[in-house]
Design a protein around this motif. Structure first.
Motif, PDB file in Angstrom:
ATOM      1  N   ARG A 186      57.615  69.161  17.030  1.00  0.00           N
ATOM      2  CA  ARG A 186      57.823  69.974  15.826  1.00  0.00           C
ATOM      3  C   ARG A 186      58.742  71.143  16.120  1.00  0.00           C
ATOM      4  NH1 ARG A 186      52.325  68.803  14.762  1.00  0.00           N
ATOM      5  NH2 ARG A 186      51.655  70.716  15.782  1.00  0.00           N
ATOM      6  N   ARG A 187      58.519  71.758  17.309  1.00  0.00           N
ATOM      7  CA  ARG A 187      59.404  72.879  17.669  1.00  0.00           C
ATOM      8  C   ARG A 187      60.851  72.406  17.827  1.00  0.00           C
ATOM      9  NH1 ARG A 187      55.667  75.838  22.299  1.00  0.00           N
ATOM     10  NH2 ARG A 187      54.027  76.587  20.857  1.00  0.00           N
ATOM     11  N   ALA A 189      62.133  69.724  16.452  1.00  0.00           N
ATOM     12  CA  ALA A 189      62.653  69.386  15.131  1.00  0.00           C
ATOM     13  C   ALA A 189      63.034  70.641  14.364  1.00  0.00           C
ATOM     14  CB  ALA A 189      61.608  68.594  14.349  1.00  0.00           C
ATOM     15  N   THR A 190      62.186  71.704  14.521  1.00  0.00           N
ATOM     16  CA  THR A 190      62.508  72.970  13.848  1.00  0.00           C
ATOM     17  C   THR A 190      63.819  73.554  14.381  1.00  0.00           C
ATOM     18  OG1 THR A 190      60.145  73.380  13.584  1.00  0.00           O
ATOM     19  CG2 THR A 190      61.612  75.251  13.300  1.00  0.00           C
ATOM     20  N   LYS A 191      63.954  73.502  15.722  1.00  0.00           N
ATOM     21  CA  LYS A 191      65.195  74.018  16.313  1.00  0.00           C
ATOM     22  C   LYS A 191      66.392  73.180  15.890  1.00  0.00           C
ATOM     23  CE  LYS A 191      63.072  76.170  20.367  1.00  0.00           C
ATOM     24  NZ  LYS A 191      62.970  76.183  21.831  1.00  0.00           N
ATOM     25  N   GLU A 192      66.189  71.827  15.851  1.00  0.00           N
ATOM     26  CA  GLU A 192      67.291  70.972  15.404  1.00  0.00           C
ATOM     27  C   GLU A 192      67.662  71.263  13.962  1.00  0.00           C
ATOM     28  OE1 GLU A 192      66.037  67.008  16.061  1.00  0.00           O
ATOM     29  OE2 GLU A 192      66.486  67.007  18.222  1.00  0.00           O
ATOM     30  N   GLU A 193      66.599  71.477  13.135  1.00  0.00           N
ATOM     31  CA  GLU A 193      66.888  71.798  11.736  1.00  0.00           C
ATOM     32  C   GLU A 193      67.628  73.127  11.631  1.00  0.00           C
ATOM     33  OE1 GLU A 193      64.494  72.150   7.473  1.00  0.00           O
ATOM     34  OE2 GLU A 193      63.423  71.801   9.352  1.00  0.00           O
ATOM     35  N   GLU A 194      67.147  74.128  12.447  1.00  0.00           N
ATOM     36  CA  GLU A 194      67.848  75.421  12.444  1.00  0.00           C
ATOM     37  C   GLU A 194      69.287  75.260  12.926  1.00  0.00           C
ATOM     38  OE1 GLU A 194      65.479  77.920  14.860  1.00  0.00           O
ATOM     39  OE2 GLU A 194      63.904  78.240  13.333  1.00  0.00           O
ATOM     40  N   THR A 196      71.070  72.513  12.735  1.00  0.00           N
ATOM     41  CA  THR A 196      71.818  71.814  11.679  1.00  0.00           C
ATOM     42  C   THR A 196      72.232  72.790  10.589  1.00  0.00           C
ATOM     43  OG1 THR A 196      70.562  69.803  12.152  1.00  0.00           O
ATOM     44  CG2 THR A 196      71.702  69.895  10.052  1.00  0.00           C
ATOM     45  N   GLN A 197      71.252  73.672  10.211  1.00  0.00           N
ATOM     46  CA  GLN A 197      71.599  74.681   9.189  1.00  0.00           C
ATOM     47  C   GLN A 197      72.708  75.610   9.688  1.00  0.00           C
ATOM     48  OE1 GLN A 197      67.978  76.634   8.136  1.00  0.00           O
ATOM     49  NE2 GLN A 197      67.120  74.822   7.049  1.00  0.00           N
ATOM     50  N   HIS A 200      75.843  73.699   9.451  1.00  0.00           N
ATOM     51  CA  HIS A 200      76.295  73.644   8.056  1.00  0.00           C
ATOM     52  C   HIS A 200      76.901  74.968   7.629  1.00  0.00           C
ATOM     53  CE1 HIS A 200      75.029  69.612   7.255  1.00  0.00           C
ATOM     54  NE2 HIS A 200      73.713  69.872   7.450  1.00  0.00           N
TER      55      HIS A 200
END
Length: 251
Positions: A186-187, A189-194, A196-197, A200
Motif C-alpha cells: 500500500r505504501r 502503491a501510494t508512493k507510485e500514485e504520488e 504518477t501525480q 502528471h
C-alpha cells in the motif's frame, strides 16, 4: 462413589431391618416368658388355694365332729358344694391352662417361622451383597479401562492441540507477514500514485512551458512580421520576397 454409597445404604438398611426383627423376636420372647411366669403364678396360686381349702376342710371336719348330726350333714353339703365349685374352677383352670399351652405353641411356631424367614432374608441379603460386590468390582474394572482409554484420548488430544497451536502460530506469523507486506505494498502503491501525480503535474508544467514557448515564438514571429511589413512599404520586391519567406517559415 455413587455405587459405594448405594451399597452402603442397602447394607445399613439390611442391618436396620435385621435389628428390628431381632427386637421383635426379643419382645416375643419377653412376652412368652411373661405368659409362662403368669401361668406358673396362677398354678401356684391355685395350689395355695387348694391348701387353704384343705385346711378349712380339716377345721370344718374337726368342728363338725363335735356338733350335732344335722350340722354335720349341713357341713358335708357345704363341703360337697365347695368341692363342686373347686372342681369347676379346676376344670376352668385346666381349660385356661390348655389354652395358654396352645397359645404358647402357636407363638413358638410363629417365632420359629419368623426366625426361619429372617434366616432366609439374611441369606438372601448375603447373596445380594456378594452379587453387589462382584458387580462393583466389575464396574470398577470397566471404569478403570474407560479411564485408561480417556487418558490415551486426552494425550492424543493434547498432542493434537500442541500441533494445532504450532500451526496457528505459524498461520498468525504468516498473516502478520502478509499484513506487513500488504502495508508495504500500500505504501509503495501510494508512493507510485504520488509519483504518477507528480509526473502528471510535471508533464502539465512542461506542456505549459512548451506551449508558452511556442506561443512566444509565434508572437515574436508575428511581431517580426509586422515590423517587416512596416519596413517593406517603401521597398517593393524586397517586401514580396520577405512575405514569401515568412509564408514558408509558417509552413
Amino acid at each position: 462413589m455413587q455405587l459405594d454409597e448405594l451399597q452402603e445404604a442397602r447394607l445399613l438398611e439390611g442391618q436396620v431391618r435385621l435389628e428390628l426383627k431381632k427386637l421383635e423376636l426379643n419382645k416375643l420372647e419377653a412376652k412368652l416368658n411373661n405368659l409362662r411366669e403368669d401361668w406358673f403364678a396362677r398354678v401356684e396360686e391355685l395350689r395355695t388355694n387348694k391348701t387353704v381349702v384343705l385346711a378349712e376342710k380339716t377345721s370344718l371336719e374337726e368342728s363338725l365332729a363335735s356338733t350335732l348330726a344335722e350340722e354335720q350333714q349341713a357341713a358335708e353339703h357345704a363341703l360337697t358344694q365347695a368341692r363342686l365349685c373347686f372342681d369347676a374352677e379346676m376344670s376352668e383352670l385346666s381349660v385356661e391352662k390348655s389354652q395358654l399351652h396352645q397359645e404358647c405353641l402357636e407363638q413358638k411356631q410363629r417365632h420359629e417361622e419368623r426366625e426361619s424367614s429372617l434366616r432366609d432374608t439374611s441369606l438372601q441379603l448375603s447373596s445380594e451383597i456378594d452379587k453387589l460386590c462382584s458387580d462393583h468390582v466389575t464396574t470398577l474394572h470397566s471404569h478403570a479401562s474407560k479411564i485408561e482409554a480417556l487418558k490415551d484420548a486426552l494425550e492424543q488430544d493434547s498432542i493434537r492441540r500442541l500441533e494445532l497451536e504450532a500451526h496457528f502460530e505459524r498461520v498468525d506469523r504468516n498473516n502478520t507477514a502478509m499484513k506487513l507486506e500488504e502495508e508495504k505494498l500500500r505504501r509503495v502503491a501510494t508512493k507510485e500514485e504520488e509519483a504518477t501525480q507528480l509526473l502528471h503535474r510535471g508533464a502539465r508544467g512542461l506542456q505549459k512551458l512548451w506551449r508558452g514557448k511556442v506561443a512566444r515564438e509565434h508572437f515574436d514571429k508575428l511581431k517580426n512580421k509586422s515590423k517587416k511589413k512596416k519596413k517593406g512599404k517603401g521597398k517593393g520586391a524586397k517586401g514580396k520576397s520577405s512575405k514569401s519567406k515568412a509564408k514558408k517559415s509558417k509552413k
